[in-house]
Write a protein that holds these residues in place. Structure first.
Motif, PDB file in Angstrom:
ATOM      1  N   HIS A 146      -4.169 -28.116 -16.829  1.00 47.95           N
ATOM      2  CA  HIS A 146      -4.533 -27.773 -18.210  1.00 47.95           C
ATOM      3  C   HIS A 146      -3.317 -27.370 -19.046  1.00 47.95           C
ATOM      4  O   HIS A 146      -3.470 -27.005 -20.211  1.00 47.95           O
ATOM      5  CB  HIS A 146      -5.584 -26.659 -18.211  1.00 47.95           C
ATOM      6  N   VAL A 167      -1.538 -24.759 -19.166  1.00 48.55           N
ATOM      7  CA  VAL A 167      -1.947 -23.489 -19.776  1.00 48.55           C
ATOM      8  C   VAL A 167      -0.818 -22.735 -20.473  1.00 48.55           C
ATOM      9  O   VAL A 167      -0.973 -22.303 -21.607  1.00 48.55           O
ATOM     10  CB  VAL A 167      -2.615 -22.566 -18.718  1.00 48.55           C
ATOM     11  N   PRO A 168       0.343 -22.555 -19.825  1.00 49.83           N
ATOM     12  CA  PRO A 168       1.305 -21.596 -20.384  1.00 49.83           C
ATOM     13  C   PRO A 168       1.898 -22.004 -21.731  1.00 49.83           C
ATOM     14  O   PRO A 168       2.158 -23.182 -21.974  1.00 49.83           O
ATOM     15  CB  PRO A 168       2.430 -21.560 -19.329  1.00 49.83           C
ATOM     16  N   GLN A 192      -2.181 -13.413 -14.872  1.00 47.54           N
ATOM     17  CA  GLN A 192      -3.464 -14.111 -15.108  1.00 47.54           C
ATOM     18  C   GLN A 192      -3.898 -14.837 -13.836  1.00 47.54           C
ATOM     19  O   GLN A 192      -5.070 -14.789 -13.435  1.00 47.54           O
ATOM     20  CB  GLN A 192      -3.323 -15.128 -16.249  1.00 47.54           C
ATOM     21  N   ILE A 193      -2.947 -15.522 -13.212  1.00 42.88           N
ATOM     22  CA  ILE A 193      -3.256 -16.301 -12.009  1.00 42.88           C
ATOM     23  C   ILE A 193      -3.688 -15.360 -10.869  1.00 42.88           C
ATOM     24  O   ILE A 193      -4.628 -15.664 -10.124  1.00 42.88           O
ATOM     25  CB  ILE A 193      -2.039 -17.165 -11.605  1.00 42.88           C
ATOM     26  N   THR A 249      -3.700 -18.061 -24.934  1.00 43.03           N
ATOM     27  CA  THR A 249      -4.115 -19.223 -24.129  1.00 43.03           C
ATOM     28  C   THR A 249      -5.461 -19.001 -23.430  1.00 43.03           C
ATOM     29  O   THR A 249      -5.783 -19.691 -22.466  1.00 43.03           O
ATOM     30  CB  THR A 249      -3.060 -19.568 -23.054  1.00 43.03           C
ATOM     31  N   TYR A 250      -6.245 -18.057 -23.918  1.00 43.32           N
ATOM     32  CA  TYR A 250      -7.471 -17.668 -23.213  1.00 43.32           C
ATOM     33  C   TYR A 250      -8.441 -18.827 -22.946  1.00 43.32           C
ATOM     34  O   TYR A 250      -9.035 -18.914 -21.876  1.00 43.32           O
ATOM     35  CB  TYR A 250      -8.215 -16.579 -23.996  1.00 43.32           C
ATOM     36  N   THR A 251      -8.602 -19.709 -23.924  1.00 40.00           N
ATOM     37  CA  THR A 251      -9.590 -20.782 -23.715  1.00 40.00           C
ATOM     38  C   THR A 251      -9.117 -21.743 -22.621  1.00 40.00           C
ATOM     39  O   THR A 251      -9.917 -22.256 -21.850  1.00 40.00           O
ATOM     40  CB  THR A 251      -9.874 -21.559 -25.021  1.00 40.00           C
ATOM     41  N   ARG A 252      -7.817 -21.954 -22.534  1.00 44.91           N
ATOM     42  CA  ARG A 252      -7.290 -22.817 -21.468  1.00 44.91           C
ATOM     43  C   ARG A 252      -7.391 -22.134 -20.112  1.00 44.91           C
ATOM     44  O   ARG A 252      -7.631 -22.780 -19.099  1.00 44.91           O
ATOM     45  CB  ARG A 252      -5.845 -23.205 -21.755  1.00 44.91           C
ATOM     46  N   ILE A 253      -7.145 -20.847 -20.083  1.00 44.24           N
ATOM     47  CA  ILE A 253      -7.266 -20.104 -18.823  1.00 44.24           C
ATOM     48  C   ILE A 253      -8.694 -20.245 -18.299  1.00 44.24           C
ATOM     49  O   ILE A 253      -8.914 -20.501 -17.112  1.00 44.24           O
ATOM     50  CB  ILE A 253      -6.880 -18.617 -19.030  1.00 44.24           C
ATOM     51  N   LYS A 283       3.723 -32.721 -19.772  1.00 40.16           N
ATOM     52  CA  LYS A 283       3.534 -31.337 -19.318  1.00 40.16           C
ATOM     53  C   LYS A 283       4.783 -30.494 -19.576  1.00 40.16           C
ATOM     54  O   LYS A 283       5.907 -31.005 -19.525  1.00 40.16           O
ATOM     55  CB  LYS A 283       3.235 -31.323 -17.818  1.00 40.16           C
ATOM     56  N   ASN A 284       4.547 -29.209 -19.740  1.00 46.19           N
ATOM     57  CA  ASN A 284       5.605 -28.215 -19.886  1.00 46.19           C
ATOM     58  C   ASN A 284       6.614 -28.360 -18.745  1.00 46.19           C
ATOM     59  O   ASN A 284       6.248 -28.277 -17.575  1.00 46.19           O
ATOM     60  CB  ASN A 284       4.940 -26.832 -19.835  1.00 46.19           C
ATOM     61  N   ASN A 322      -2.399 -26.873 -27.732  1.00 43.07           N
ATOM     62  CA  ASN A 322      -2.300 -25.538 -27.144  1.00 43.07           C
ATOM     63  C   ASN A 322      -1.736 -24.537 -28.158  1.00 43.07           C
ATOM     64  O   ASN A 322      -2.258 -23.431 -28.329  1.00 43.07           O
ATOM     65  CB  ASN A 322      -1.400 -25.616 -25.896  1.00 43.07           C
ATOM     66  N   HIS A 347      -9.540 -11.652 -23.453  1.00 41.74           N
ATOM     67  CA  HIS A 347     -10.344 -12.799 -23.017  1.00 41.74           C
ATOM     68  C   HIS A 347     -11.764 -12.802 -23.606  1.00 41.74           C
ATOM     69  O   HIS A 347     -12.232 -13.813 -24.118  1.00 41.74           O
ATOM     70  CB  HIS A 347     -10.495 -12.782 -21.485  1.00 41.74           C
ATOM     71  N   ALA A 350     -12.056 -13.866 -27.233  1.00 44.36           N
ATOM     72  CA  ALA A 350     -11.539 -15.177 -27.657  1.00 44.36           C
ATOM     73  C   ALA A 350     -12.698 -16.114 -27.996  1.00 44.36           C
ATOM     74  O   ALA A 350     -13.807 -15.938 -27.493  1.00 44.36           O
ATOM     75  CB  ALA A 350     -10.685 -15.774 -26.546  1.00 44.36           C
ATOM     76  N   PRO A 351     -12.455 -17.113 -28.830  1.00 44.55           N
ATOM     77  CA  PRO A 351     -13.512 -18.072 -29.158  1.00 44.55           C
ATOM     78  C   PRO A 351     -14.013 -18.792 -27.897  1.00 44.55           C
ATOM     79  O   PRO A 351     -13.254 -18.970 -26.943  1.00 44.55           O
ATOM     80  CB  PRO A 351     -12.817 -19.078 -30.080  1.00 44.55           C
TER      81      PRO A 351
END
Lengths: 154, 751
Positions: free
Chosen positions: A93, A95-96, A105-106, A137-141, B204-205, B655, B693, B696-697
């Motif tokens: 995802h 995420v970061p 978080q992990i 990034t809450y929704t991705r987490i 990706k990052n 993101n 958390h 969040a939406p």
């Protein structure tokens, strides 16, 4: 100063520190395990989350004297090759953003999934709301936790 | 291929350096995008030329692996991935064979590096692609010379050089050492946008794996042989200064090696805008381990006194200005009173179109509403820190800073060390949001290292970080609208100001859309230091304006999107006044897109708010749904439409937009720094509330306008408008308008 025997990521370590020293600073300053982050020092942000006997714990307020008797796992120790399903889901995802809070978080997410392999949205909120992500990034987490859920988590 | 002529003179631009081990190194910096932007002008910021410049290079190994140096500091905005993508696109390399490395400041190759203002991709767009294309052309020429065929017959693809007619094909690595001996071409052709194969695809990052496995990446992770830990003790209140400390006592504590007082800046030192620091006389505790130093810091007793008024000259984007900080201990209650009263008396004219006085005099109805927001702390998750090793005439520095080049000058000025003897390495940053533009902590680390004659890592506690200033200013705005008897909008008046700066952008929408328009501005000085915070000024004025337009639409009996579109159509077809700082068509574009993606016209959602704004050269429109659970709002869905031109790395861009939305909801609802007798009343996350958390939406849907326009800003634009969408949805859900941030001022904190 006192001597403590610690078991971190399956390895034994001996450290000579004051008994009030939080586990966080023993990990970072004495054992060179810097994946566990300093964010607030008062257990309000979750950046320092580790596992103590499998449970998520805030290492910034856990004195070394308390942690010494238990098996401690840090972000460096949750998988041999960085391929824990939660780590893989995080990469899937992407995420970061800045990445600073993500170890914490992990660690919270892996502790959650060990106890509850199929968490609901509200289970995730309850388990994760102690971990702040300033980048948002809450929704991705949440998506990553769902991707990792129902997998065979060691 | 297009035949765009590139103005990249050899002398000023490309430097070709042969490596001892073979291969090709191209140094590039970008001076082509240094012009002052309308955006910079509108913000009242005249960017220095250096702002948009950077250096980097690419290395092609003889095995075909390409190292692309990422020149800009990475604060979480994805530049370490997306900027090298621009180079890789034109180089025609397979992204899988690319290694990205963070470039340091101040090596033999690099001369200038800076980043900020959501400008990295926009400013790097041509130069970085040109650097890739230049290398590609040299590789092609090397093959042409070797094979004795015309270069025009040679193609490149995914790291290979191909001559179809003679059926020849070799990897870049095989031609790299030959290419390195060639002249750098003066002009190169860039690809047609339709031929992009990396730009516009999600990558990706590049640091992802390191992040999820906890590898050392951040400044705070820096460890060196013999390194000491240092912490500061700063005054408890703005308006106070240090006089003395009980150093002898503290030196006896376990693990403590030094206790001292430093002046991070000297009185006669030349300062830049980015040198501003709340406190320059600091007590410092140095020791072996972080915890020992923390204990000593707690035990340290210091004496403080009231600070005098300070007046200093600062170089603010090339102009010398005098910055005044009044004496005294300030209170939020007084700030609020001042902001409510001062606008009427002290405001000065910023823009006037038509005859607003007459319009208001003749109005059937006048609607007047006031909005405000508090100071905010940036609260990057990684607190301020920096490593320094200063010896006799040399300084090595490493850590998180957004302005390494500027701070290098500050260190040079402060310690008398020549620039060429100062090295700065940028670490990945645990957040920036503007805070790390102001690198006084880097200077502090250097001064401490010099004083104690040892390598040292300066670490701020969260409390130090949160009470150290450089806050988002407190702002206030009063809007007035004049309506005639038929509910037509005949006049508009905004009076905006703040402590210590005004948020007004007088030439932005709705300027240009209303015949009789008046904008006034005011400022009040303060000794509480402030600085750029994600989308400076826009981060308040967008929400205020978009809330007012929502209320206006209701008063006029119009759909809120319709009202905005009507005004924008007028600005597009028949604009009022001069210097309107936005493109009405693109504004309309994002509103129409979000209308569609959110099913605005058919949705049964009752508690929806809409908002749209333009800043940092990009356009964003948002629709937010929420519901109340008891007295707690819960954001359900957010729909967001963005026009930032071409999107380089779509998933990472998404993101970033999601993050900006979460960030904006959080700050609008929950966050504030308040002051009593100069003391910040919030010092850590038990009293300073950040979004979590559970707040969040549930869902964020991001759509980008399909565009061939060159890329514009993205880190900041999604942040300001969402605050208006929150306010407007809260009104629908509660029946109550929310004018003053944070909207949920007294909610319970969760740790």
């Amino acid at each position: 100063m006192a001597t403590y025997n610690l078991k971190v990521n399956g390895k034994k370590h001996q450290v000579d520190v004051e008994e009030s020293t939080p586990l966080l600073w023993v990990l970072r300053d004495h054992l060179g395990l810097v994946g566990t982050k300093f964010g607030c020092g008062i257990a309000q942000c979750g950046a320092c989350t580790v596992h103590i006997d499998g449970d998520a714990a805030r290492s910034c307020i856990t004195p070394v004297s308390v942690a010494a008797d238990y098996a401690i796992t840090t972000i460096e120790g949750i998988s041999e090759n960085g391929d824990h399903p939660v780590q893989e889901a995080w990469l899937e995802h992407d995420v970061p953003q800045c990445g600073y809070c993500q170890a914490g978080q992990i660690m919270s997410a892996t502790a959650l999934l060990k106890k509850n392999s199929s968490p609901s949205d509200s289970d995730i909120d309850d388990a994760m709301s102690g971990n702040i992500c300033r980048c948002g990034t809450y929704t991705r987490i949440k998506k990553a936790i769902k991707t990792a859920s129902n997998q065979n988590l060691s | 291929m297009s035949t765009t002529k590139k103005t990249l003179g050899r002398r000023s631009f490309i430097k070709n350096v042969s490596l001892a081990g073979g291969g090709l190194v191209i140094g590039f910096n970008y001076l082509v995008s240094c012009k002052e932007t309308p955006e910079a002008k509108a913000l009242g910021m005249e960017m220095p030329k250096e702002w948009f410049e950077l250096n980097g290079f690419l290395k092609i190994g003889d095995n075909g692996v390409v190292t692309i140096m990422s020149p800009n500091p990475e604060i979480g905005q994805n530049v370490k991935t997306s900027m090298p993508m621009l180079v890789a696109e034109e180089l025609d390399v397979d992204w899988a064979n690319v290694i990205v490395e963070q470039a340091p400041l101040n090596t033999d190759i690099f001369t200038r590096q800076l980043a900020g203002g959501s400008q990295s991709i926009r400013a790097g767009w041509e130069p970085l692609r040109t650097a890739g294309a230049t290398a590609r052309e040299m590789l092609k020429q090397a093959a042409a010379n070797t094979w004795q065929v015309p270069v025009s017959e040679i193609e490149t693809k995914e790291g290979f050089i191909i001559h179809t007619a003679s059926d020849k094909k070799v990897g870049f690595g095989e031609m790299a050492s030959i290419a390195a001996k060639l002249e750098v071409p003066e002009n190169v052709t860039l690809k047609e946008k339709s031929n992009f194969s990396i730009i516009g695809t999600s990558r990706k990052n590049v640091d992802g794996k390191k992040i999820v496995t906890g590898q050392p990446l951040f400044g705070l992770d820096t460890q060196r042989e013999g390194m000491k830990i240092a912490m500061i003790v700063q005054p408890p209140a703005f308006g106070m200064q240090l006089t003395s400390i009980n150093d002898a006592e503290i030196k006896q504590m376990p693990g403590i090696t030094d206790v001292l007082i430093i002046d991070s800046y000297t009185e006669d030192q030349k300062l830049s805008y980015f040198d501003q620091a709340a406190f320059t006389k600091l007590a410092v505790v140095v020791g072996d381990t972080t915890w020992q130093v923390m204990q000593a810091k707690k035990a340290l007793k210091a004496e403080w006194e009231l600070a005098p008024e300070i007046s200093r000259e600062m170089n603010i984007f090339g102009r010398t200005s005098t910055v005044n900080r009044p004496a005294g201990l300030e209170n939020t209650s007084e700030h609020i009173k001042m902001m409510q009263e001062i606008g009427v008396d002290k405001a000065t004219l910023a823009r006037k179109d038509g005859n607003p006085e007459k319009a208001f005099k003749n109005a059937d109805r006048v609607i007047e509403r006031s909005y405000s927001c508090p100071f905010l702390a940036h609260n990057t998750m990684e607190p301020m820190n920096f490593f320094a090793n200063v010896t006799e005439n040399r300084a090595e520095l490493e850590g998180p800073v957004q302005t390494p080049e500027i701070m290098e000058k500050s260190v040079s000025e402060r310690l008398g060390i020549p620039l060429e003897n100062i090295d700065i390495m940028m670490t990945r940053m645990g957040g920036g949001f503007g805070r790390r533009l102001y690198g006084h902590f880097l200077v502090e680390a250097a001064v401490i290292s010099k004083e104690i004659n040892a390598p040292v890592k300066l670490v701020y506690t969260r409390e130090d970080d949160m009470t150290n200033g450089v806050y988002r200013p407190a702002y206030h705005a009063t809007y007035k609208a004049a309506l005639d008897a038929n509910n037509n909008l005949i006049g508009f008046h905004v009076i905006a100001g703040g402590i210590p700066e005004s948020p007004l952008a007088a030439n932005r929408f709705p300027a240009g859309a209303i015949d009789n328009y008046l904008a006034e501005t005011w400022e009040v000085p303060s000794n509480i230091t402030t600085g750029a915070f994600r989308a400076p000024r826009s981060n308040f004025i967008a929400g205020a304006e978009q809330s007012f337009l929502d209320e206006l639409a209701e008063e006029m009996g119009k759909d809120p999107i319709d009202l905005r579109l009507e005004l924008l159509e007028k600005a597009k077809n028949n604009p009022v006044g001069e210097n309107n700082d936005y493109d009405a068509s693109r504004y309309i574009g994002v509103l129409e897109l979000v209308r569609k993606t959110s099913n605005w016209d058919t949705s049964t959602s009752k508690n929806r708010g809409v908002s749209a704004y333009f800043c940092h050269n990009s356009y964003v429109a948002q629709v937010l749904d929420l519901e109340m659970k008891g007295n707690q709002p819960k954001v359900k869905d957010v729909y967001c439409a963005v026009d930032c031109g071409i999107v380089v790395n779509p998933d990472a861009a998404t993101n970033l937009v999601e993050g900006g939305i979460v960030d904006g909801i959080g700050h609008a609802m929950y966050s504030a720094i308040t002051f009593k007798e100069g003391k910040p009343e919030q010092k850590n996350f038990d009293t300073y509330r950040l979004i979590r958390h559970n707040e969040a939406p549930e869902k964020i849907v991001v759509d980008f306008v399909q565009s061939d326009t060159d890329p514009t800003g993205l880190g900041e634009p999604p942040f300001p408008p969402i605050m208006g969408a929150v306010a407007n949805a809260l009104y629908k859900a509660t029946g109550k308008r929310h004018y003053h941030q944070p909207f949920m001022a007294s909610q319970e904190l969760k740790g």
